[in-house]
Design a protein around this motif. Structure first.
Motif, mmCIF file in Angstrom:
data_model
loop_
_atom_site.group_PDB
_atom_site.id
_atom_site.type_symbol
_atom_site.label_atom_id
_atom_site.label_comp_id
_atom_site.label_asym_id
_atom_site.label_seq_id
_atom_site.Cartn_x
_atom_site.Cartn_y
_atom_site.Cartn_z
ATOM 1 N N THR A 15 0.855 -1.182 0.000
ATOM 2 C CA THR A 15 0.000 0.000 0.000
ATOM 3 C C THR A 15 0.893 1.235 0.000
ATOM 4 O O THR A 15 2.038 1.188 0.451
ATOM 5 C CB THR A 15 -0.972 0.015 1.201
ATOM 6 O OG1 THR A 15 -1.876 1.105 1.051
ATOM 7 C CG2 THR A 15 -0.239 0.154 2.517
ATOM 8 N N VAL A 16 0.374 2.327 -0.513
ATOM 9 C CA VAL A 16 1.100 3.592 -0.550
ATOM 10 C C VAL A 16 0.232 4.640 0.135
ATOM 11 O O VAL A 16 -0.956 4.757 -0.156
ATOM 12 C CB VAL A 16 1.397 4.035 -2.001
ATOM 13 C CG1 VAL A 16 2.142 5.358 -2.019
ATOM 14 C CG2 VAL A 16 2.175 2.964 -2.741
ATOM 15 N N GLN A 17 0.839 5.381 1.071
ATOM 16 C CA GLN A 17 0.110 6.422 1.784
ATOM 17 C C GLN A 17 0.900 7.727 1.745
ATOM 18 O O GLN A 17 2.127 7.716 1.749
ATOM 19 C CB GLN A 17 -0.108 6.029 3.243
ATOM 20 C CG GLN A 17 -0.962 4.806 3.415
ATOM 21 C CD GLN A 17 -1.116 4.431 4.881
ATOM 22 O OE1 GLN A 17 -0.444 4.970 5.750
ATOM 23 N NE2 GLN A 17 -1.997 3.497 5.144
ATOM 24 N N ILE A 22 4.251 15.829 5.605
ATOM 25 C CA ILE A 22 4.912 16.292 4.378
ATOM 26 C C ILE A 22 4.131 15.711 3.202
ATOM 27 O O ILE A 22 4.402 14.605 2.741
ATOM 28 C CB ILE A 22 6.392 15.846 4.340
ATOM 29 C CG1 ILE A 22 7.100 16.200 5.636
ATOM 30 C CG2 ILE A 22 7.098 16.472 3.142
ATOM 31 C CD1 ILE A 22 8.476 15.601 5.773
ATOM 32 N N PRO A 23 3.125 16.435 2.694
ATOM 33 C CA PRO A 23 2.220 15.880 1.682
ATOM 34 C C PRO A 23 2.881 15.412 0.391
ATOM 35 O O PRO A 23 2.378 14.524 -0.278
ATOM 36 C CB PRO A 23 1.245 17.017 1.400
ATOM 37 C CG PRO A 23 1.557 18.109 2.325
ATOM 38 C CD PRO A 23 2.810 17.784 3.067
#
Length: 68
Positions: A15-17, A22-23
């Protein structure tokens, strides 16, 4: 490697979040199978510690045989 089954170690899930503070950063979580005799990361770390940059095919096959 997408849609290709020629991986050294199977990727079970991922998964990647986005990073909370830090957007523009992302965090990637990856799940790999458990190998009771060790894992590929520890093998690669030992090679790095010994300053070994390349392996011949026979060395790689021997390592994979140990992980099974």
């Amino acid at each position: 490697y997408k849609n290709n089954n020629n991986y050294i170690v199977e990727l079970v899930d991922h998964t990647v979040q986005r990073h909370e503070k830090i957007p523009e950063f992302k965090i990637v979580y990856m799940v790999f199978p458990f190998y009771p005799r060790g894992n590929l990361v520890s093998v690669l770390q030992r090679l790095y510690d010994q300053e070994i940059e390349f392996m011949i095919n026979e060395q790689m096959q021997a390592i994979l045989n140990l992980l099974d």
